[in-house]
Design an enzyme around this catalytic site. Structure first.
Site, mmCIF file in Angstrom:
data_model
loop_
_atom_site.group_PDB
_atom_site.id
_atom_site.type_symbol
_atom_site.label_atom_id
_atom_site.label_comp_id
_atom_site.label_asym_id
_atom_site.label_seq_id
_atom_site.Cartn_x
_atom_site.Cartn_y
_atom_site.Cartn_z
ATOM 1 N N GLU A 100 -4.488 -3.277 1.539
ATOM 2 C CA GLU A 100 -5.303 -2.534 2.518
ATOM 3 C C GLU A 100 -5.024 -3.002 3.944
ATOM 4 O OE1 GLU A 100 -6.492 -0.048 1.305
ATOM 5 O OE2 GLU A 100 -6.728 -0.605 -0.797
ATOM 6 N N CYS A 124 -0.817 3.660 -4.750
ATOM 7 C CA CYS A 124 -1.529 3.959 -3.506
ATOM 8 C C CYS A 124 -1.967 5.415 -3.533
ATOM 9 C CB CYS A 124 -0.614 3.715 -2.299
ATOM 10 S SG CYS A 124 -1.425 4.028 -0.714
ATOM 11 N N LEU A 125 -3.209 5.651 -3.133
ATOM 12 C CA LEU A 125 -3.727 7.025 -3.123
ATOM 13 C C LEU A 125 -2.956 7.898 -2.129
ATOM 14 C CD1 LEU A 125 -7.538 6.200 -3.300
ATOM 15 C CD2 LEU A 125 -6.088 7.104 -5.141
ATOM 16 N N HIS A 151 -2.197 -1.223 5.364
ATOM 17 C CA HIS A 151 -2.529 0.122 5.874
ATOM 18 C C HIS A 151 -2.974 0.056 7.336
ATOM 19 C CE1 HIS A 151 -2.216 2.943 2.522
ATOM 20 N NE2 HIS A 151 -2.876 2.134 1.708
ATOM 21 N N GLN A 190 -6.495 6.262 5.796
ATOM 22 C CA GLN A 190 -6.145 7.166 4.689
ATOM 23 C C GLN A 190 -6.977 8.450 4.710
ATOM 24 O OE1 GLN A 190 -6.217 3.767 1.651
ATOM 25 N NE2 GLN A 190 -4.628 5.080 0.812
HETATM 26 O O1 GNR Z 1 -6.396 2.459 -6.207
HETATM 27 C C1 GNR Z 1 -5.521 1.656 -5.879
HETATM 28 N N1 GNR Z 1 -4.986 0.829 -6.805
HETATM 29 C C2 GNR Z 1 -4.151 -0.227 -6.498
HETATM 30 C C3 GNR Z 1 -3.450 -0.824 -7.533
HETATM 31 C C4 GNR Z 1 -2.622 -1.885 -7.296
HETATM 32 C C5 GNR Z 1 -2.497 -2.376 -6.016
HETATM 33 C C6 GNR Z 1 -3.181 -1.794 -4.965
HETATM 34 C C7 GNR Z 1 -4.010 -0.724 -5.207
HETATM 35 S S1 GNR Z 1 -4.886 -0.003 -3.910
HETATM 36 C C8 GNR Z 1 -5.037 1.629 -4.479
HETATM 37 C C9 GNR Z 1 -5.888 2.458 -3.547
HETATM 38 C C10 GNR Z 1 -5.203 2.576 -2.210
HETATM 39 O O2 GNR Z 1 -4.264 3.278 -1.983
HETATM 40 N N2 GNR Z 1 -5.660 1.803 -1.259
HETATM 41 O O3 GNR Z 1 -5.081 1.819 -0.050
HETATM 42 NI NI NI Z 2 -3.026 2.342 -0.411
#
Ligand code: GNR
Ligand code: NI
Length: 183
Positions: free
Chosen positions: A138, A95-96, A141, A52
Protein backbone atom coordinates in the site's frame (compact mmCIF):
# COMPACT_ATOMS: atom_id res chain seq x y z
CA UNK A 1 -20.97 5.12 2.67
CA UNK A 2 -20.49 4.39 -0.99
CA UNK A 3 -18.75 1.87 -3.18
CA UNK A 4 -16.42 3.71 -5.54
CA UNK A 5 -14.87 2.64 -8.84
CA UNK A 6 -11.39 1.12 -8.54
CA UNK A 7 -8.89 2.43 -11.10
CA UNK A 8 -6.98 -0.20 -13.07
CA UNK A 9 -3.80 -0.12 -15.14
CA UNK A 10 -2.85 1.66 -17.33
CA UNK A 11 -4.73 4.56 -15.69
CA UNK A 12 -2.06 7.29 -15.31
CA UNK A 13 -3.48 8.38 -11.94
CA UNK A 14 -2.06 5.19 -10.40
CA UNK A 15 1.41 6.66 -11.05
CA UNK A 16 0.74 9.84 -9.09
CA UNK A 17 2.58 10.48 -5.82
CA UNK A 18 -0.12 11.01 -3.20
CA UNK A 19 -0.12 14.13 -1.00
CA UNK A 20 -0.01 14.15 2.80
CA UNK A 21 -3.29 14.84 4.57
CA UNK A 22 -3.15 18.35 6.02
CA UNK A 23 -5.10 19.45 9.06
CA UNK A 24 -5.53 16.10 10.75
CA UNK A 25 -8.32 13.56 10.55
CA UNK A 26 -11.61 15.36 9.86
CA UNK A 27 -15.12 13.98 9.41
CA UNK A 28 -14.68 14.49 5.67
CA UNK A 29 -11.55 12.33 5.70
CA UNK A 30 -13.35 9.70 7.78
CA UNK A 31 -16.05 9.63 5.11
CA UNK A 32 -13.41 8.94 2.48
CA UNK A 33 -11.97 6.16 4.65
CA UNK A 34 -15.46 4.67 5.13
CA UNK A 35 -15.95 4.65 1.35
CA UNK A 36 -12.52 3.09 0.85
CA UNK A 37 -13.28 0.31 3.35
CA UNK A 38 -16.66 -0.41 1.77
CA UNK A 39 -15.08 -0.47 -1.70
CA UNK A 40 -12.32 -2.79 -0.45
CA UNK A 41 -14.78 -5.22 1.20
CA UNK A 42 -16.94 -5.22 -1.92
CA UNK A 43 -14.02 -5.99 -4.27
CA UNK A 44 -13.02 -7.99 -2.14
CA UNK A 45 -9.48 -7.11 -1.09
CA UNK A 46 -7.36 -6.90 2.06
CA UNK A 47 -6.04 -3.37 1.54
CA UNK A 48 -6.73 -0.22 -0.48
CA UNK A 49 -4.88 3.05 -1.05
CA UNK A 50 -6.90 6.23 -1.70
CA UNK A 51 -5.37 6.73 -5.15
CA UNK A 52 -7.00 3.45 -6.22
CA UNK A 53 -10.33 5.30 -6.08
CA UNK A 54 -8.79 8.42 -7.62
CA UNK A 55 -8.00 10.40 -4.44
CA UNK A 56 -4.29 11.30 -4.39
CA UNK A 57 -4.02 11.38 -0.57
CA UNK A 58 -1.74 9.44 1.77
CA UNK A 59 -4.50 7.25 3.20
CA UNK A 60 -4.70 3.45 3.41
CA UNK A 61 -7.35 1.06 4.72
CA UNK A 62 -6.76 -2.60 5.49
CA UNK A 63 -8.45 -5.66 6.98
CA UNK A 64 -6.39 -8.81 7.34
CA UNK A 65 -9.05 -10.84 9.18
CA UNK A 66 -9.55 -14.27 7.64
CA UNK A 67 -12.86 -15.63 6.43
CA UNK A 68 -15.16 -16.36 9.34
CA UNK A 69 -13.13 -14.09 11.65
CA UNK A 70 -14.41 -10.85 13.15
CA UNK A 71 -13.76 -7.94 10.76
CA UNK A 72 -10.73 -5.88 11.80
CA UNK A 73 -10.74 -2.63 9.80
CA UNK A 74 -7.59 -0.54 10.09
CA UNK A 75 -6.89 2.97 8.87
CA UNK A 76 -3.54 4.62 8.15
CA UNK A 77 -3.26 8.36 7.55
CA UNK A 78 0.11 9.83 6.50
CA UNK A 79 1.86 6.50 7.15
CA UNK A 80 5.65 6.31 7.28
CA UNK A 81 7.54 3.03 7.19
CA UNK A 82 11.06 2.06 8.07
CA UNK A 83 12.42 -1.40 7.23
CA UNK A 84 13.75 -3.12 10.36
CA UNK A 85 15.69 -5.94 8.74
CA UNK A 86 17.58 -6.88 5.62
CA UNK A 87 15.74 -10.22 5.62
CA UNK A 88 13.62 -10.36 2.50
CA UNK A 89 10.88 -12.85 1.71
CA UNK A 90 8.87 -13.45 -1.46
CA UNK A 91 5.08 -13.36 -1.36
CA UNK A 92 2.61 -14.00 -4.16
CA UNK A 93 0.95 -10.58 -4.47
CA UNK A 94 -2.11 -9.36 -6.29
CA UNK A 95 -3.65 -5.90 -6.68
CA UNK A 96 -7.19 -4.67 -7.22
CA UNK A 97 -5.76 -2.24 -9.78
CA UNK A 98 -4.17 -5.13 -11.71
CA UNK A 99 -7.01 -7.67 -11.52
CA UNK A 100 -6.31 -11.40 -11.99
CA UNK A 101 -2.52 -11.00 -12.04
CA UNK A 102 -0.45 -12.62 -9.28
CA UNK A 103 3.30 -12.85 -8.90
CA UNK A 104 6.00 -13.02 -6.29
CA UNK A 105 7.52 -9.84 -4.88
CA UNK A 106 10.47 -9.76 -2.46
CA UNK A 107 10.15 -7.35 0.45
CA UNK A 108 11.70 -6.82 3.90
CA UNK A 109 9.95 -9.13 6.40
CA UNK A 110 9.70 -6.58 9.24
CA UNK A 111 9.14 -2.86 9.33
CA UNK A 112 8.10 -0.08 11.68
CA UNK A 113 4.92 1.83 10.77
CA UNK A 114 4.03 5.30 12.08
CA UNK A 115 0.65 6.81 11.20
CA UNK A 116 -2.50 8.58 12.36
CA UNK A 117 -5.47 6.32 13.04
CA UNK A 118 -9.21 6.83 12.38
CA UNK A 119 -9.44 9.10 15.43
CA UNK A 120 -6.38 11.11 14.47
CA UNK A 121 -4.19 9.59 17.19
CA UNK A 122 -0.52 8.97 16.46
CA UNK A 123 0.41 5.31 16.45
CA UNK A 124 3.48 3.24 15.93
CA UNK A 125 3.62 -0.51 15.31
CA UNK A 126 5.94 -3.25 14.17
CA UNK A 127 4.65 -5.01 11.06
CA UNK A 128 5.45 -8.65 10.33
CA UNK A 129 4.01 -11.40 8.17
CA UNK A 130 1.02 -10.47 6.03
CA UNK A 131 0.78 -7.05 7.69
CA UNK A 132 4.33 -6.26 6.57
CA UNK A 133 3.60 -7.42 3.01
CA UNK A 134 0.36 -5.46 2.76
CA UNK A 135 1.53 -2.19 4.32
CA UNK A 136 4.55 -2.12 1.99
CA UNK A 137 2.32 -2.86 -1.02
CA UNK A 138 0.00 0.00 0.00
CA UNK A 139 2.88 2.41 0.75
CA UNK A 140 4.10 1.74 -2.79
CA UNK A 141 0.71 2.94 -4.11
CA UNK A 142 1.25 6.26 -2.29
CA UNK A 143 4.46 6.66 -4.32
CA UNK A 144 2.78 5.70 -7.59
CA UNK A 145 4.36 2.25 -7.59
CA UNK A 146 2.46 -0.98 -8.36
CA UNK A 147 3.58 -4.50 -7.45
CA UNK A 148 4.11 -5.22 -11.15
CA UNK A 149 6.78 -2.49 -11.15
CA UNK A 150 8.86 -4.92 -9.06
CA UNK A 151 8.67 -7.54 -11.86
CA UNK A 152 10.59 -7.80 -15.13
CA UNK A 153 9.57 -5.50 -17.98
CA UNK A 154 8.19 -8.45 -19.89
CA UNK A 155 5.99 -9.61 -17.01
CA UNK A 156 4.83 -6.04 -16.38
CA UNK A 157 3.84 -5.53 -20.02
CA UNK A 158 2.03 -8.89 -20.06
CA UNK A 159 0.12 -7.91 -16.93
CA UNK A 160 -1.01 -4.57 -18.39
CA UNK A 161 -1.98 -6.25 -21.68
CA UNK A 162 -4.02 -8.84 -19.80
CA UNK A 163 -5.96 -6.18 -17.87
CA UNK A 164 -6.55 -4.12 -21.05
CA UNK A 165 -7.81 -7.17 -22.90
CA UNK A 166 -10.17 -8.15 -20.08
CA UNK A 167 -11.52 -4.57 -20.05
CA UNK A 168 -12.18 -4.63 -23.83
CA UNK A 169 -14.02 -7.92 -23.44
CA UNK A 170 -16.14 -6.55 -20.59
CA UNK A 171 -17.04 -3.43 -22.61
CA UNK A 172 -18.15 -5.55 -25.58
CA UNK A 173 -20.32 -7.93 -23.56
CA UNK A 174 -21.97 -5.19 -21.49
CA UNK A 175 -25.76 -5.21 -22.00
CA UNK A 176 -27.15 -2.17 -23.81
CA UNK A 177 -28.82 0.49 -21.67
CA UNK A 178 -32.49 -0.03 -20.87
CA UNK A 179 -33.64 2.58 -23.44
CA UNK A 180 -33.71 -0.17 -26.07
CA UNK A 181 -36.32 -2.11 -24.10
CA UNK A 182 -38.65 0.79 -23.35
CA UNK A 183 -41.95 0.29 -25.25
O1 GNR B 1 -6.40 -7.60 -1.91
C1 GNR B 1 -5.17 -7.57 -2.02
N1 GNR B 1 -4.45 -8.69 -1.76
C2 GNR B 1 -3.07 -8.70 -1.67
C3 GNR B 1 -2.43 -9.93 -1.68
C4 GNR B 1 -1.07 -10.02 -1.57
C5 GNR B 1 -0.33 -8.86 -1.43
C6 GNR B 1 -0.94 -7.63 -1.42
C7 GNR B 1 -2.31 -7.55 -1.53
S1 GNR B 1 -3.09 -6.01 -1.50
C8 GNR B 1 -4.50 -6.33 -2.46
C9 GNR B 1 -5.42 -5.14 -2.49
C10 GNR B 1 -4.74 -3.99 -3.18
O2 GNR B 1 -4.58 -3.89 -4.36
N2 GNR B 1 -4.26 -3.05 -2.40
O3 GNR B 1 -3.60 -2.01 -2.93
NI1 NI C 1 -2.72 -2.76 -4.75
Amino acid sequence: MAIREILTVPDPRLKEVSKPVEGGVTDELRQLMDDMLETMYDAPGIGLAAIQIGEPLRVIVMDLAGEGEEPNPRYFVNPEILPLTEDMAPYEEGCLSVPDVFDEVDRPTRCRVKYLDYDGNEREEIAEGMFAVCIQHEMDHLEGILFIDHLSRLKRQRAVDKVKKALRFKAKSKPRPAAATVA
